[in-house]
Design an enzyme around this catalytic site. Structure first.
Site, PDB file in Angstrom:
ATOM      1  N   ARG A  55       0.871  -1.182   0.000  1.00 28.90           N
ATOM      2  CA  ARG A  55       0.000   0.000   0.000  1.00 28.90           C
ATOM      3  C   ARG A  55       0.905   1.229   0.000  1.00 28.90           C
ATOM      4  O   ARG A  55       2.127   1.106   0.065  1.00 28.90           O
ATOM      5  CB  ARG A  55      -1.037  -0.006   1.141  1.00 28.90           C
ATOM      6  CG  ARG A  55      -0.665  -0.662   2.434  1.00 28.90           C
ATOM      7  CD  ARG A  55       0.484  -0.062   3.149  1.00 28.90           C
ATOM      8  NE  ARG A  55       0.317   1.371   3.284  1.00 28.90           N
ATOM      9  CZ  ARG A  55       1.274   2.223   3.481  1.00 28.90           C
ATOM     10  NH1 ARG A  55       2.542   1.813   3.567  1.00 28.90           N
ATOM     11  NH2 ARG A  55       1.054   3.526   3.602  1.00 28.90           N
ATOM     12  N   GLY A  56       0.282   2.415  -0.073  1.00 28.89           N
ATOM     13  CA  GLY A  56       1.064   3.640  -0.241  1.00 28.89           C
ATOM     14  C   GLY A  56       1.115   3.945  -1.736  1.00 28.89           C
ATOM     15  O   GLY A  56       1.468   3.074  -2.538  1.00 28.89           O
ATOM     16  N   ALA A  57       0.760   5.181  -2.090  1.00 31.13           N
ATOM     17  CA  ALA A  57       0.531   5.508  -3.502  1.00 31.13           C
ATOM     18  C   ALA A  57       1.684   5.113  -4.437  1.00 31.13           C
ATOM     19  O   ALA A  57       1.459   4.397  -5.422  1.00 31.13           O
ATOM     20  CB  ALA A  57       0.210   7.001  -3.614  1.00 31.13           C
ATOM     21  N   ARG A  95      -7.366  -0.522  -6.754  1.00 32.66           N
ATOM     22  CA  ARG A  95      -7.710   0.528  -5.768  1.00 32.66           C
ATOM     23  C   ARG A  95      -7.996   1.824  -6.534  1.00 32.66           C
ATOM     24  O   ARG A  95      -7.353   2.073  -7.562  1.00 32.66           O
ATOM     25  CB  ARG A  95      -6.584   0.741  -4.729  1.00 32.66           C
ATOM     26  CG  ARG A  95      -6.514  -0.390  -3.702  1.00 32.66           C
ATOM     27  CD  ARG A  95      -5.608  -0.067  -2.537  1.00 32.66           C
ATOM     28  NE  ARG A  95      -6.238   0.830  -1.567  1.00 32.66           N
ATOM     29  CZ  ARG A  95      -5.579   1.360  -0.535  1.00 32.66           C
ATOM     30  NH1 ARG A  95      -4.299   1.117  -0.351  1.00 32.66           N
ATOM     31  NH2 ARG A  95      -6.208   2.143   0.321  1.00 32.66           N
ATOM     32  N   GLN A 202      -1.586   2.404   9.970  1.00 35.26           N
ATOM     33  CA  GLN A 202      -0.309   2.502   9.240  1.00 35.26           C
ATOM     34  C   GLN A 202       0.754   3.199  10.081  1.00 35.26           C
ATOM     35  O   GLN A 202       1.947   2.917   9.964  1.00 35.26           O
ATOM     36  CB  GLN A 202      -0.506   3.299   7.932  1.00 35.26           C
ATOM     37  CG  GLN A 202      -1.230   2.581   6.824  1.00 35.26           C
ATOM     38  CD  GLN A 202      -2.725   2.828   6.848  1.00 35.26           C
ATOM     39  OE1 GLN A 202      -3.297   3.153   7.893  1.00 35.26           O
ATOM     40  NE2 GLN A 202      -3.385   2.663   5.727  1.00 35.26           N
ATOM     41  N   ASP A 243      -2.060  10.930  -1.985  1.00 36.43           N
ATOM     42  CA  ASP A 243      -2.501   9.888  -2.917  1.00 36.43           C
ATOM     43  C   ASP A 243      -2.945  10.473  -4.253  1.00 36.43           C
ATOM     44  O   ASP A 243      -2.911   9.797  -5.278  1.00 36.43           O
ATOM     45  CB  ASP A 243      -3.621   9.055  -2.300  1.00 36.43           C
ATOM     46  CG  ASP A 243      -3.069   8.216  -1.162  1.00 36.43           C
ATOM     47  OD1 ASP A 243      -2.915   8.761  -0.049  1.00 36.43           O
ATOM     48  OD2 ASP A 243      -2.723   7.049  -1.407  1.00 36.43           O
ATOM     49  N   ASN A 253      -5.376  12.474   0.805  1.00 38.64           N
ATOM     50  CA  ASN A 253      -4.412  11.647   1.545  1.00 38.64           C
ATOM     51  C   ASN A 253      -5.198  10.876   2.604  1.00 38.64           C
ATOM     52  O   ASN A 253      -6.422  11.011   2.724  1.00 38.64           O
ATOM     53  CB  ASN A 253      -3.315  12.522   2.169  1.00 38.64           C
ATOM     54  CG  ASN A 253      -2.171  11.685   2.728  1.00 38.64           C
ATOM     55  OD1 ASN A 253      -1.689  10.781   2.055  1.00 38.64           O
ATOM     56  ND2 ASN A 253      -1.753  11.951   3.949  1.00 38.64           N
ATOM     57  N   LYS A 254      -4.500  10.075   3.367  1.00 40.34           N
ATOM     58  CA  LYS A 254      -5.119   9.203   4.361  1.00 40.34           C
ATOM     59  C   LYS A 254      -6.118   9.950   5.233  1.00 40.34           C
ATOM     60  O   LYS A 254      -5.855  11.074   5.667  1.00 40.34           O
ATOM     61  CB  LYS A 254      -4.003   8.574   5.204  1.00 40.34           C
ATOM     62  CG  LYS A 254      -4.430   7.594   6.276  1.00 40.34           C
ATOM     63  CD  LYS A 254      -5.334   6.487   5.777  1.00 40.34           C
ATOM     64  CE  LYS A 254      -4.776   5.709   4.616  1.00 40.34           C
ATOM     65  NZ  LYS A 254      -5.775   4.812   3.975  1.00 40.34           N
TER      66      LYS A 254
HETATM   67  O1  MRU Z   1      -4.403   3.203   2.292  1.00 42.70           O
HETATM   68  P1  MRU Z   1      -2.943   3.404   2.114  1.00 42.70           P
HETATM   69  O2  MRU Z   1      -2.113   2.837   3.225  1.00 42.70           O
HETATM   70  O3  MRU Z   1      -2.462   2.971   0.738  1.00 42.70           O
HETATM   71  O4  MRU Z   1      -2.759   4.976   2.171  1.00 42.70           O
HETATM   72  C1  MRU Z   1      -1.469   5.521   2.114  1.00 42.70           C
HETATM   73  C2  MRU Z   1      -1.472   6.980   2.296  1.00 42.70           C
HETATM   74  O5  MRU Z   1      -2.499   7.627   2.387  1.00 42.70           O
HETATM   75  C3  MRU Z   1      -0.146   7.653   2.251  1.00 42.70           C
HETATM   76  O6  MRU Z   1      -0.106   8.734   3.127  1.00 42.70           O
HETATM   77  C4  MRU Z   1       0.078   8.145   0.818  1.00 42.70           C
HETATM   78  O7  MRU Z   1      -0.122   7.100  -0.086  1.00 42.70           O
HETATM   79  C5  MRU Z   1       1.423   8.670   0.637  1.00 42.70           C
HETATM   80  S1  MRU Z   1       2.590   7.315   0.567  1.00 42.70           S
HETATM   81  C6  MRU Z   1       4.078   7.887   0.134  1.00 42.70           C
END
Ligand code: MRU
Length: 351
Positions: A55-57, A95, A202, A243, A253-254
């Site tokens: 996970r993470g963009a 996703r 996370q 994201d 973002n999250k």
């Molecule tokens: O749901 P996730 O864990 O994929 O969400 C990740 C985030 O929101 C991060 O803050 C974002 O992707 C930046 S990662 C470098």
């Protein structure tokens, strides 16, 4: 990139590419178990993205690119191009919010369309995926430099971050966490407050693990403690990843990022977003257009099967929110920083 460990983040990596398979560190099991899952085809990679093994963009985009490369290896028969295109479609459904996924798939599709044979496609798509991975790591290092130019701390400072934006979420080093690593390398970091980041945690499961592993000072806090921490005056900057960033500088973002931005503005604390240009979607005018993923209620009702709420209680679980550009002091990409982002600032960065 094959089998490499990124020395700049003390060996923490989210994925290992072997040419014929992709290994993904199962982030669902951290911090207790370090278990690697092997994906040998695009569908397996797509499933790992949906299930949040990875996970993470940026890491989602890179994994998807490797997934396309695997699809080309397995494509056979006259319609090999159709097989790979089908794999790209499957990966695109994994996703919805992080635009890096679609950006990486478009890059892979362009390479696919230029190939004359299956063998050429297998080779070229693997090379392109490795390039996407390497470019992301390089972008992270460049962003850390640009971010320090914006912050120019004269002495060690404390920062607060949300979610996980480190080596686990990227090609290595990290976006917001890359800036934090750079502050630490320059002895300009006093402490990192890490929001635990409900509901998927996370922050506690990944960020605290990554920072502790690299001996970077971290204090974990419940998300609800952020207001008190900012009110205490201990924190100079809130630093987060993204994201998807739209043409006017709005940032998805999250979930919980928006409330942090409101808090930062109220308490006169800087608010910085750090993300590679692959996270910027200039085709969307504003954050209102960003598709926000909603995940299963079980992510809030329970943790690893242990109930935390009455069975079947109604749950609202959007996993991202949108922070308006007006609350952001700087957006930092590898191309440079946009202060007080707006449509004109974003446009000039991408001109
Ligand atoms: O749901 P996730 O864990 O994929 O969400 C990740 C985030 O929101 C991060 O803050 C974002 O992707 C930046 S990662 C470098």
């Amino acid at each position: 990139m094959a089998n490499s460990t990124d020395q700049r983040s003390m060996g923490t990596v989210a994925m290992r590419w072997h040419g014929d398979k992709l290994e993904l560190l199962d982030q669902r099991l951290l911090p207790t178990d370090e278990h690697w899952i092997t994906a040998e085809g695009a569908s397996a990679v797509a499933q790992c993205i949906t299930d949040m093994v990875v996970r993470g963009a940026p890491a989602i985009g890179i994994s998807a690119a490797y997934g396309v490369a695997l699809a080309a290896r397995h494509a056979g028969g006259a319609d090999w191009q159709g097989d790979v295109a089908q794999a790209i479609d499957t990966l695109a459904k994994s996703r919805p919010t992080a635009v890096n996924l679609f950006w990486a798939l478009q890059r892979m599709e362009r390479v696919l369309l230029a190939c004359q044979s299956r063998d050429e496609a297998a080779e070229q798509l693997a090379s392109e995926a490795v390039r996407i991975h390497e470019e992301d790591l390089a972008a992270n290092l460049a962003m850390a430099d640009h971010a320090l130019d914006v912050m120019h701390p004269e002495q060690a400072i404390s920062v607060l971050t949300h979610c996980n934006t480190g080596a686990l979420a990227t090609g290595g080093y990290g976006t917001a966490l890359g800036v934090i690593r750079r502050l630490h390398e320059r002895q300009l970091l006093e402490n990192v407050f890490a929001d635990e980041t409900r509901p998927w945690l996370q922050g506690s499961r990944l960020t605290a693990w990554e920072l502790a592993r690299d001996e970077i000072p971290v204090t974990l806090n419940a998300d609800g403690a952020a207001a008190a921490i900012l009110a205490s005056g201990k924190v100079k900057w809130v630093i987060v990843g993204a994201d998807r960033i739209t043409a006017n500088g709005d940032v998805a973002n999250k979930i919980g990022t928006y409330s942090l931005a409101v808090l930062a503005r109220y308490h006169n604390v800087g608010f910085m977003v750090v993300a590679p240009s692959s996270t910027v979607d200039m085709a969307l005018a504003s954050g209102k257009d960003i598709p926000i993923e909603e995940r299963e209620g079980t992510e809030i009702r329970e943790i690893r099967g242990i109930p935390l709420a009455p069975a079947g209680v109604e749950v609202f679980n959007p996993v991202f929110d949108v922070t308006p550009a007006s609350l952001i002091d700087a957006i930092v990409t590898e191309k440079g920083a946009v202060r007080n982002p707006d449509k004109a600032g974003m446009k000039s960065l991408f001109a």
